[in-house]
Design a protein around this motif. Structure first.
Motif, PDB file in Angstrom:
ATOM      1  N   GLY A  28     -16.190 -41.661   6.239  1.00 53.06           N
ATOM      2  CA  GLY A  28     -16.610 -42.631   5.095  1.00 53.06           C
ATOM      3  C   GLY A  28     -18.246 -42.944   4.984  1.00 53.06           C
ATOM      4  N   ARG A  29     -18.766 -42.861   6.128  1.00 55.03           N
ATOM      5  CA  ARG A  29     -20.196 -43.167   6.268  1.00 55.03           C
ATOM      6  C   ARG A  29     -21.074 -42.127   5.305  1.00 55.03           C
ATOM      7  NH1 ARG A  29     -20.890 -43.726  13.057  1.00 55.03           N
ATOM      8  NH2 ARG A  29     -19.325 -42.269  12.519  1.00 55.03           N
ATOM      9  N   LEU A  30     -20.493 -41.163   4.898  1.00 49.77           N
ATOM     10  CA  LEU A  30     -21.170 -40.156   4.032  1.00 49.77           C
ATOM     11  C   LEU A  30     -21.513 -40.813   2.743  1.00 49.77           C
ATOM     12  CD1 LEU A  30     -18.997 -36.567   4.898  1.00 49.77           C
ATOM     13  CD2 LEU A  30     -21.354 -37.289   5.652  1.00 49.77           C
ATOM     14  N   GLY A  31     -20.550 -41.781   2.505  1.00 50.58           N
ATOM     15  CA  GLY A  31     -20.724 -42.679   1.092  1.00 50.58           C
ATOM     16  C   GLY A  31     -22.044 -43.068   1.188  1.00 50.58           C
ATOM     17  N   ARG A  32     -22.818 -43.311   2.313  1.00 49.58           N
ATOM     18  CA  ARG A  32     -24.209 -44.209   2.091  1.00 49.58           C
ATOM     19  C   ARG A  32     -25.198 -43.178   1.386  1.00 49.58           C
ATOM     20  NH1 ARG A  32     -25.328 -48.027   5.207  1.00 49.58           N
ATOM     21  NH2 ARG A  32     -27.597 -47.230   5.634  1.00 49.58           N
ATOM     22  N   LEU A  33     -24.625 -41.906   1.148  1.00 49.52           N
ATOM     23  CA  LEU A  33     -25.721 -40.968   0.520  1.00 49.52           C
ATOM     24  C   LEU A  33     -25.663 -41.398  -1.008  1.00 49.52           C
ATOM     25  CD1 LEU A  33     -24.777 -37.552   1.980  1.00 49.52           C
ATOM     26  CD2 LEU A  33     -26.764 -38.849   2.709  1.00 49.52           C
ATOM     27  N   LEU A  34     -24.504 -41.778  -1.453  1.00 49.52           N
ATOM     28  CA  LEU A  34     -24.632 -42.415  -2.872  1.00 49.52           C
ATOM     29  C   LEU A  34     -25.258 -43.638  -3.228  1.00 49.52           C
ATOM     30  CD1 LEU A  34     -20.867 -41.462  -3.318  1.00 49.52           C
ATOM     31  CD2 LEU A  34     -22.685 -40.067  -4.058  1.00 49.52           C
ATOM     32  N   GLY A  35     -25.460 -44.528  -2.287  1.00 50.47           N
ATOM     33  CA  GLY A  35     -25.985 -45.964  -2.500  1.00 50.47           C
ATOM     34  C   GLY A  35     -27.435 -45.796  -2.089  1.00 50.47           C
ATOM     35  N   ARG A  36     -28.037 -45.000  -2.156  1.00 47.12           N
ATOM     36  CA  ARG A  36     -29.565 -45.093  -1.540  1.00 47.12           C
ATOM     37  C   ARG A  36     -30.442 -45.900  -2.315  1.00 47.12           C
ATOM     38  NH1 ARG A  36     -30.759 -38.964   0.205  1.00 47.12           N
ATOM     39  NH2 ARG A  36     -29.514 -38.664  -1.602  1.00 47.12           N
ATOM     40  N   THR A  40     -18.647 -47.864  12.140  1.00 47.95           N
ATOM     41  CA  THR A  40     -17.545 -48.583  11.801  1.00 47.95           C
ATOM     42  C   THR A  40     -17.253 -49.758  12.727  1.00 47.95           C
ATOM     43  OG1 THR A  40     -16.253 -47.461  13.437  1.00 47.95           O
ATOM     44  CG2 THR A  40     -16.702 -46.446  11.237  1.00 47.95           C
ATOM     45  N   PHE A  41     -16.146 -50.413  12.600  1.00 53.32           N
ATOM     46  CA  PHE A  41     -16.036 -51.780  13.451  1.00 53.32           C
ATOM     47  C   PHE A  41     -15.573 -51.342  14.799  1.00 53.32           C
ATOM     48  CE2 PHE A  41     -12.601 -54.377  15.225  1.00 53.32           C
ATOM     49  CZ  PHE A  41     -13.050 -55.527  15.310  1.00 53.32           C
ATOM     50  N   ARG A  42     -14.840 -50.028  14.776  1.00 55.48           N
ATOM     51  CA  ARG A  42     -14.383 -49.546  15.888  1.00 55.48           C
ATOM     52  C   ARG A  42     -15.488 -48.990  16.911  1.00 55.48           C
ATOM     53  NH1 ARG A  42      -9.059 -46.795  16.394  1.00 55.48           N
ATOM     54  NH2 ARG A  42      -7.785 -48.102  14.758  1.00 55.48           N
ATOM     55  N   ASP A  43     -16.507 -48.507  16.242  1.00 53.47           N
ATOM     56  CA  ASP A  43     -17.796 -48.206  16.960  1.00 53.47           C
ATOM     57  C   ASP A  43     -18.365 -49.316  17.664  1.00 53.47           C
ATOM     58  OD1 ASP A  43     -17.281 -45.298  16.405  1.00 53.47           O
ATOM     59  OD2 ASP A  43     -18.521 -45.550  14.539  1.00 53.47           O
ATOM     60  N   ARG A  66     -16.697 -51.059 -11.262  1.00 53.90           N
ATOM     61  CA  ARG A  66     -16.928 -51.749 -10.190  1.00 53.90           C
ATOM     62  C   ARG A  66     -17.966 -51.035  -9.503  1.00 53.90           C
ATOM     63  NH1 ARG A  66     -11.594 -50.687 -11.187  1.00 53.90           N
ATOM     64  NH2 ARG A  66     -10.014 -52.472 -11.044  1.00 53.90           N
ATOM     65  N   ASP A  67     -18.894 -52.042  -8.817  1.00 54.34           N
ATOM     66  CA  ASP A  67     -19.719 -51.437  -7.882  1.00 54.34           C
ATOM     67  C   ASP A  67     -19.217 -51.522  -6.301  1.00 54.34           C
ATOM     68  OD1 ASP A  67     -21.866 -50.669  -9.528  1.00 54.34           O
ATOM     69  OD2 ASP A  67     -22.954 -52.855  -9.474  1.00 54.34           O
ATOM     70  N   LEU A  68     -19.036 -50.389  -5.382  1.00 55.30           N
ATOM     71  CA  LEU A  68     -18.825 -50.338  -4.176  1.00 55.30           C
ATOM     72  C   LEU A  68     -19.811 -50.930  -3.217  1.00 55.30           C
ATOM     73  CD1 LEU A  68     -16.344 -47.573  -4.246  1.00 55.30           C
ATOM     74  CD2 LEU A  68     -15.884 -49.850  -4.814  1.00 55.30           C
ATOM     75  N   THR A  69     -19.431 -51.504  -2.048  1.00 59.41           N
ATOM     76  CA  THR A  69     -20.443 -51.783  -1.008  1.00 59.41           C
ATOM     77  C   THR A  69     -20.803 -50.567  -0.274  1.00 59.41           C
ATOM     78  OG1 THR A  69     -19.648 -53.901  -0.833  1.00 59.41           O
ATOM     79  CG2 THR A  69     -21.010 -53.137   0.955  1.00 59.41           C
ATOM     80  N   ARG A  70     -21.889 -50.235   0.105  1.00 61.24           N
ATOM     81  CA  ARG A  70     -22.354 -49.219   0.768  1.00 61.24           C
ATOM     82  C   ARG A  70     -21.967 -49.069   2.062  1.00 61.24           C
ATOM     83  NH1 ARG A  70     -28.612 -47.390   2.117  1.00 61.24           N
ATOM     84  NH2 ARG A  70     -28.416 -44.872   2.332  1.00 61.24           N
ATOM     85  N   PRO A  71     -21.249 -48.096   2.425  1.00 64.24           N
ATOM     86  CA  PRO A  71     -20.582 -48.068   3.888  1.00 64.24           C
ATOM     87  C   PRO A  71     -21.762 -48.580   4.998  1.00 64.24           C
ATOM     88  CG  PRO A  71     -19.772 -46.212   2.617  1.00 64.24           C
ATOM     89  CD  PRO A  71     -21.087 -47.028   1.867  1.00 64.24           C
ATOM     90  N   PRO A  72     -21.399 -49.263   6.020  1.00 60.50           N
ATOM     91  CA  PRO A  72     -22.150 -49.596   7.089  1.00 60.50           C
ATOM     92  C   PRO A  72     -22.576 -48.417   7.743  1.00 60.50           C
ATOM     93  CG  PRO A  72     -19.890 -50.142   7.751  1.00 60.50           C
ATOM     94  CD  PRO A  72     -20.047 -49.765   6.243  1.00 60.50           C
ATOM     95  N   THR A  73     -23.525 -48.328   8.736  1.00 62.67           N
ATOM     96  CA  THR A  73     -23.978 -47.192   9.723  1.00 62.67           C
ATOM     97  C   THR A  73     -22.732 -46.950  10.655  1.00 62.67           C
ATOM     98  OG1 THR A  73     -25.349 -48.618  10.762  1.00 62.67           O
ATOM     99  CG2 THR A  73     -26.473 -47.725   9.068  1.00 62.67           C
TER     100      THR A  73
END
Length: 500
Positions: free
Chosen positions: A442-450, A479-482, A470-477
């Motif tokens: 899902g971190r690839l989604g950061r490319l869409l919200g630059r 994850t919570f698990r990381d 809807r606007d979606l929040t840009r994924p964090p760098t």
């Protein structure tokens, strides 16, 4: 209707007046573009919320009152056939006449015949959601009978050739300047120098209606409550127009949904504390009218009660959705709903807007006739928190969404893009390993919200409908698990017990 003696059989679902002409998303999009509408709604709902919060805070036993109201409603719905028969017997014993209507067509035909029988060609009305539901005004007009709304907000809506947008305040979408323009344009007897001062507007409406009150021979009302024990009907209102309608005409016709009955006179003690605080933010209603049958020489000398089913038996048969019938029409859920505050009542395409409309209208008509309404909610739960009879609206919304989804799936050989996406999500979420990989991907989604910091419209068929609105929040760098692994070392969840 509920299998009662002498009553017609249960009406089929499907009420034309309740069906939205367009889906909620399409209608809401138009409302959101109207900045004046949004300003009017925001100001009005904030004011009502503040008043309600103040008077509710005065009662140390408010939650106990809510629970009492809920239990009374649940008990009544569980024994509704018996209480309706008891109500009919009590009204008849006191000189009234009870009529049973399976649907809108039957109810309208009954009222038209009753008005014609008096020789009158006009009626005065005190606000009634049930008569709006069945489009009674339109049926009377088609029969050559003029109906005059006497509630100030309803009068504004009628003169403005508009539709109500709120259960309690039907003209909530109008401001003072707009109301002044409507009065100047539509009232033939209004002072041309009329200002937009609320007192001046109210006085203009009062003078306009006075002649109608004094000359009307027939009145049509709704009912907030009907007492099975005594046959007593009750209307609560804030302007005095209801008192005029209920006492001056010779004939009174009350159209009431069958769910408005309460078992005993003493039950009004609970509801007459819950209703005004939840609706207008008052300790008690300025006018509470109670009448029982006919009293010689006092008030209307002919009283007719039309008991309306119009899909309510079908709602009652749904164990998970029937609590919608517990509604006492206070409108508290509308005033706290973030969706209603922005979209307004017209977007719902039904006489019942807001959260309660999102669960009641689809059930009265059948979910597929109002399929978009159960989705007109963020499921935030604010409506449940303020409901005076504790209707769990979010749970019923989820139930109706599931009903709609299942109906759609049953009629398709190939799943929709949304259904396929949900099935794929289910496969991913059943496996901790697949879920962890999906989160990282899902971190690839950061490319869409630059550019904006959020993900806006995505022109892919599966995502476009969702991201259009809807606007979606840009994924964090990470994850919570990381983050957890970094903070706690070997704290990664185990993949043991993974289901295929």
């Amino acid at each position: 209707m509920l299998g009662m003696p002498g009553a017609p059989p249960t009406s089929p679902r499907g009420v034309g007046h309740l069906r939205g002409e367009e889906s909620f998303p399409a209608a809401a999009r138009h409302s959101l573009a109207d900045t004046q509408l949004r300003a009017n709604l925001g100001h009005a709902t904030r004011t009502i919320r503040g008043k309600r919060a103040a008077v509710v805070a005065e009662l140390p036993d408010w939650e106990e009152l809510r629970e009492a109201g809920r239990q009374l409603k649940v008990h009544t719905m569980a024994h509704l056939p018996a209480y309706l028969v008891q109500l009919e017997e009590a009204v008849t014993a006191r000189g009234g006449v009870v009529h049973w209507a399976r649907d809108a067509a039957e109810a309208n035909a009954i009222v038209v015949d009753l008005v014609r029988g008096t020789g009158s060609d006009e009626v005065v009305k005190v606000k009634s959601m049930a008569t709006q539901e069945i489009a009674l005004n339109e049926a009377l007009e088609a029969a050559g009978i003029a109906a005059f709304e006497t509630d100030l907000a309803e009068l504004i809506v009628q003169l403005g050739h508009d539709k109500p947008s709120h259960i309690l305040v039907p003209a909530i979408h109008r401001n003072r300047a707009e109301i002044r323009e409507i009065f100047l344009r539509e009232m033939g007897d209004v002072d041309p120098a009329l200002s937009d001062d609320p007192a001046a507007l109210a006085n203009a409406a009062r003078l306009h209606l006075r002649r109608k009150f004094l000359s009307a021979r027939v009145a049509v009302s709704g009912a907030n409550f009907a007492v099975a024990e005594t046959g007593t009907l009750s209307v609560v209102e804030s302007e005095g127009n209801g008192r005029m309608c209920l006492t001056l005409p010779q004939t009174l016709i009350t159209v009431m949904g069958i769910e408005k009955v309460v078992p005993r006179y003493r039950d009004l003690e609970v509801f007459l504390q819950l209703l005004p605080r939840s609706s207008t933010g008052e300790r008690m209603n300025p006018y509470t009218s109670l009448w029982t049958g006919v009293t010689p020489g006092d008030g209307p000398q002919e009283f007719h009660l039309v008991l309306l089913d119009n899909g309510r038996s079908a709602v009652l048969s749904d164990a998970e959705g029937r609590d919608a019938l517990n509604c006492i029409r206070c409108s508290a859920c509308l005033n706290v709903c973030p969706v209603y505050e922005r979209a307004g009542g017209h977007a719902y395409g039904s006489v019942y807007p807001g959260p309660i409309g999102a669960i009641l209208s689809p059930q009265l008509t059948g979910v597929e006739d109002n399929a978009s309404l159960p989705y007109a909610s963020s499921l935030c739960g604010a409506c449940y928190d303020v409901c005076p009879v504790k209707i769990n609206i979010p749970d019923i919304l989820v139930h109706l969404r599931a009903e709609h989804t299942e109906a759609q799936a049953a009629g398709r050989r190939v799943p929709t893009a949304e259904a396929a996406a949900m099935q794929a999500a289910a496969v991913v979420m059943r496996s901790p390993r697949r879920w962890r990989l999906a989160l990282r991907g899902g971190r690839l989604g950061r490319l869409l919200g630059r550019r904006r910091g959020v993900i806006g419209e995505v022109p892919l068929p599966v995502l476009k409908q969702w991201t259009d609105a809807r606007d979606l929040t840009r994924p964090p760098t990470s994850t919570f698990r990381d983050w957890w692994a970094r903070e706690h070392g070997d704290g990664q969840p185990s993949d043991e017990g993974e289901r295929p």
